[in-house]
Design a protein around this motif. Structure first.
Motif, PDB file in Angstrom:
ATOM      1  N   SER A  40     -21.135 -37.824  53.833  1.00 20.04           N
ATOM      2  CA  SER A  40     -20.516 -39.193  53.827  1.00 20.04           C
ATOM      3  C   SER A  40     -21.045 -39.936  54.904  1.00 20.04           C
ATOM      4  N   LEU A  41     -21.290 -41.225  54.492  1.00 18.38           N
ATOM      5  CA  LEU A  41     -21.995 -42.344  55.220  1.00 18.38           C
ATOM      6  C   LEU A  41     -21.836 -42.166  56.785  1.00 18.38           C
ATOM      7  N   ASN A  42     -20.538 -41.860  57.204  1.00 20.67           N
ATOM      8  CA  ASN A  42     -20.289 -41.773  58.575  1.00 20.67           C
ATOM      9  C   ASN A  42     -20.458 -40.424  59.098  1.00 20.67           C
ATOM     10  N   GLY A  43     -21.092 -39.367  58.492  1.00 20.79           N
ATOM     11  CA  GLY A  43     -21.419 -38.048  58.775  1.00 20.79           C
ATOM     12  C   GLY A  43     -20.396 -37.073  59.295  1.00 20.79           C
ATOM     13  N   LEU A  44     -19.077 -37.641  58.720  1.00 19.45           N
ATOM     14  CA  LEU A  44     -18.024 -36.707  59.363  1.00 19.45           C
ATOM     15  C   LEU A  44     -17.383 -35.793  58.310  1.00 19.45           C
ATOM     16  N   ARG A  45     -18.057 -35.855  56.915  1.00 17.60           N
ATOM     17  CA  ARG A  45     -17.745 -34.982  55.870  1.00 17.60           C
ATOM     18  C   ARG A  45     -18.761 -34.428  55.191  1.00 17.60           C
ATOM     19  N   VAL A  46     -18.868 -33.070  55.015  1.00 20.73           N
ATOM     20  CA  VAL A  46     -20.157 -32.615  54.000  1.00 20.73           C
ATOM     21  C   VAL A  46     -19.571 -31.943  52.938  1.00 20.73           C
ATOM     22  N   TYR A  47     -20.032 -32.138  51.597  1.00 21.89           N
ATOM     23  CA  TYR A  47     -19.602 -31.362  50.607  1.00 21.89           C
ATOM     24  C   TYR A  47     -20.903 -30.346  50.265  1.00 21.89           C
ATOM     25  N   THR A  48     -20.406 -29.109  49.907  1.00 23.03           N
ATOM     26  CA  THR A  48     -21.478 -28.144  49.497  1.00 23.03           C
ATOM     27  C   THR A  48     -21.146 -27.616  48.080  1.00 23.03           C
ATOM     28  N   GLY A  49     -21.986 -27.317  47.236  1.00 23.01           N
ATOM     29  CA  GLY A  49     -21.887 -26.481  46.081  1.00 23.01           C
ATOM     30  C   GLY A  49     -22.845 -25.213  46.026  1.00 23.01           C
ATOM     31  N   GLY A  50     -22.140 -24.178  45.675  1.00 21.07           N
ATOM     32  CA  GLY A  50     -22.593 -22.905  45.869  1.00 21.07           C
ATOM     33  C   GLY A  50     -22.886 -22.113  44.630  1.00 21.07           C
ATOM     34  N   GLU A  51     -23.703 -20.835  44.566  1.00 22.43           N
ATOM     35  CA  GLU A  51     -23.954 -20.148  43.578  1.00 22.43           C
ATOM     36  C   GLU A  51     -22.542 -19.427  43.285  1.00 22.43           C
ATOM     37  N   ASP A  52     -21.628 -19.471  44.025  1.00 26.33           N
ATOM     38  CA  ASP A  52     -20.390 -18.694  43.783  1.00 26.33           C
ATOM     39  C   ASP A  52     -19.462 -19.571  43.230  1.00 26.33           C
ATOM     40  N   GLY A  53     -19.927 -20.792  42.711  1.00 29.86           N
ATOM     41  CA  GLY A  53     -18.875 -21.580  42.020  1.00 29.86           C
ATOM     42  C   GLY A  53     -17.937 -22.317  42.774  1.00 29.86           C
ATOM     43  N   LYS A  54     -18.242 -22.685  43.932  1.00 29.68           N
ATOM     44  CA  LYS A  54     -17.179 -23.137  44.851  1.00 29.68           C
ATOM     45  C   LYS A  54     -17.822 -24.544  45.129  1.00 29.68           C
ATOM     46  N   VAL A  55     -17.075 -25.601  45.375  1.00 27.77           N
ATOM     47  CA  VAL A  55     -17.325 -26.768  45.977  1.00 27.77           C
ATOM     48  C   VAL A  55     -16.315 -27.006  47.146  1.00 27.77           C
ATOM     49  N   LEU A  56     -17.121 -27.163  48.573  1.00 27.16           N
ATOM     50  CA  LEU A  56     -16.331 -27.071  49.468  1.00 27.16           C
ATOM     51  C   LEU A  56     -16.543 -28.247  50.417  1.00 27.16           C
ATOM     52  N   GLU A  57     -15.377 -28.918  51.110  1.00 32.16           N
ATOM     53  CA  GLU A  57     -15.284 -29.836  51.774  1.00 32.16           C
ATOM     54  C   GLU A  57     -15.242 -29.605  53.134  1.00 32.16           C
ATOM     55  N   HIS A  58     -16.377 -29.888  54.186  1.00 36.70           N
ATOM     56  CA  HIS A  58     -16.348 -29.557  55.669  1.00 36.70           C
ATOM     57  C   HIS A  58     -16.000 -30.721  56.523  1.00 36.70           C
ATOM     58  N   GLU A  59     -15.065 -30.814  57.120  1.00 36.90           N
ATOM     59  CA  GLU A  59     -14.859 -32.325  58.083  1.00 36.90           C
ATOM     60  C   GLU A  59     -14.770 -31.836  59.344  1.00 36.90           C
ATOM     61  N   LEU A  60     -15.568 -32.821  60.198  1.00 31.93           N
ATOM     62  CA  LEU A  60     -15.484 -32.703  61.514  1.00 31.93           C
ATOM     63  C   LEU A  60     -14.409 -33.609  62.005  1.00 31.93           C
ATOM     64  N   PHE A  61     -13.467 -33.056  62.966  1.00 32.40           N
ATOM     65  CA  PHE A  61     -12.506 -34.153  63.632  1.00 32.40           C
ATOM     66  C   PHE A  61     -12.075 -33.643  65.029  1.00 32.40           C
ATOM     67  N   ARG A  62     -11.507 -34.412  65.685  1.00 33.50           N
ATOM     68  CA  ARG A  62     -11.316 -34.548  67.194  1.00 33.50           C
ATOM     69  C   ARG A  62      -9.932 -33.805  67.175  1.00 33.50           C
ATOM     70  N   ALA A  63      -9.802 -32.684  67.932  1.00 31.05           N
ATOM     71  CA  ALA A  63      -8.674 -32.060  68.230  1.00 31.05           C
ATOM     72  C   ALA A  63      -7.659 -32.509  69.354  1.00 31.05           C
ATOM     73  N   GLU A  64      -6.808 -32.161  69.590  1.00 29.11           N
ATOM     74  CA  GLU A  64      -5.693 -32.807  70.639  1.00 29.11           C
ATOM     75  C   GLU A  64      -6.363 -32.843  72.007  1.00 29.11           C
ATOM     76  N   ASP A  65      -7.114 -31.539  72.173  1.00 26.84           N
ATOM     77  CA  ASP A  65      -7.756 -31.230  73.632  1.00 26.84           C
ATOM     78  C   ASP A  65      -9.091 -32.127  73.750  1.00 26.84           C
ATOM     79  N   GLY A  66      -9.633 -32.664  72.794  1.00 18.64           N
ATOM     80  CA  GLY A  66     -10.798 -33.457  72.760  1.00 18.64           C
ATOM     81  C   GLY A  66     -11.933 -32.827  72.246  1.00 18.64           C
ATOM     82  N   ALA A  67     -11.643 -31.518  72.013  1.00 13.16           N
ATOM     83  CA  ALA A  67     -12.819 -30.836  71.324  1.00 13.16           C
ATOM     84  C   ALA A  67     -13.220 -31.280  70.020  1.00 13.16           C
ATOM     85  N   THR A  68     -14.515 -31.226  69.401  1.00 16.82           N
ATOM     86  CA  THR A  68     -14.636 -31.250  68.003  1.00 16.82           C
ATOM     87  C   THR A  68     -14.756 -30.012  67.337  1.00 16.82           C
TER      88      THR A  68
END
Length: 231
Positions: free
Chosen positions: A92-120
């Protein structure tokens, strides 16, 4: 011989100041990334000396302190994503989401977010799964539509509802490349036979339909299309 059951991994690098636990990293000025690493193999050097390639850039050794400033290991997080190879990814343009497509037939969404303790933190979600490999994925500019190529089938997933909203079965032969135009209304499709298709998604009476009226075709390329981009 192909090795079965391998684990493909994704590496994410934050390009803005990040706050992984115990670390703070600010990339600073872009010219800090101009340091060149490595050496040229002897056979490549011989080719360069014959004048068939440009002369190598001036190289210098990089101290441990310098390399840490340029690309600190703590800025990366790796994680298991697919069984087998990752064939395509888009961000994504903001760099917080990545989408991947694999040999295993899966499409995955990977999202960076800030947890309650402030950790990414990183959250991975399965949004599509099939027995056939995924060859290309492409996210439109507003991040709402994800185009996916699976052999000759191209379909569009709504990333919010995570449902397939458009299918195109008219691109016979393997599709190896996808990209959206800057407005997100046209999807360019590169095929293994060298043909390029442009599918109208958001304009005209046949937009998004599995119909030749929604497609423009460009022929004459003699080799497979493996990458494609709009001006």
């Amino acid at each position: 011989m192909r090795k079965l059951g391998t684990i493909a991994a994704v590496l994410l690098l934050s390009t803005t100041a990040c706050s992984f636990p115990g670390n703070s990293y600010d990339p600073g000025a872009q010219d800090a990334l101009n340091i060149e690493l490595g050496s040229i193999p002897a056979e490549v050097s011989a080719v360069i000396q014959k004048g068939s390639a440009p002369a190598p850039a001036q190289r210098r050794s990089v101290s441990e302190e310098e390399s840490g400033k340029v690309l600190p290991l703590s800025a990366f997080r790796s994680f298991a994503a697919h069984q087998g190879s990752i064939n395509s990814l888009d961000t994504s343009l903001n760099g917080l989401r990545v989408y991947t497509g694999g040999e295993d037939g899966k499409v995955l969404e990977h999202e960076l977010f800030r947890a309650e303790d402030g950790a990414t933190q990183l959250r991975t979600t399965l949004i599509y799964e099939s027995s056939e490999p995924i060859f290309a994925v492409s996210l439109n500019p507003d991040g709402r539509l994800l185009a996916v190529a699976q052999n000759s089938l191209v379909f569009v997933i709504d990333t919010q509802s995570r449902t397939i909203i458009h299918r195109l079965s008219r691109a016979s032969g393997r599709v190896g490349a996808l990209t959206w135009d800057p407005k997100g209304s046209l999807l360019a499709i590169g095929r293994s036979n060298g043909e390029v298709l442009v599918w109208r998604i958001k304009s005209g009476p046949s937009a998004g339909e599995d119909d030749e009226d929604a497609i423009e075709s460009y022929r004459g390329f003699g080799s497979p299309i493996i990458a494609i981009a709009f001006h």
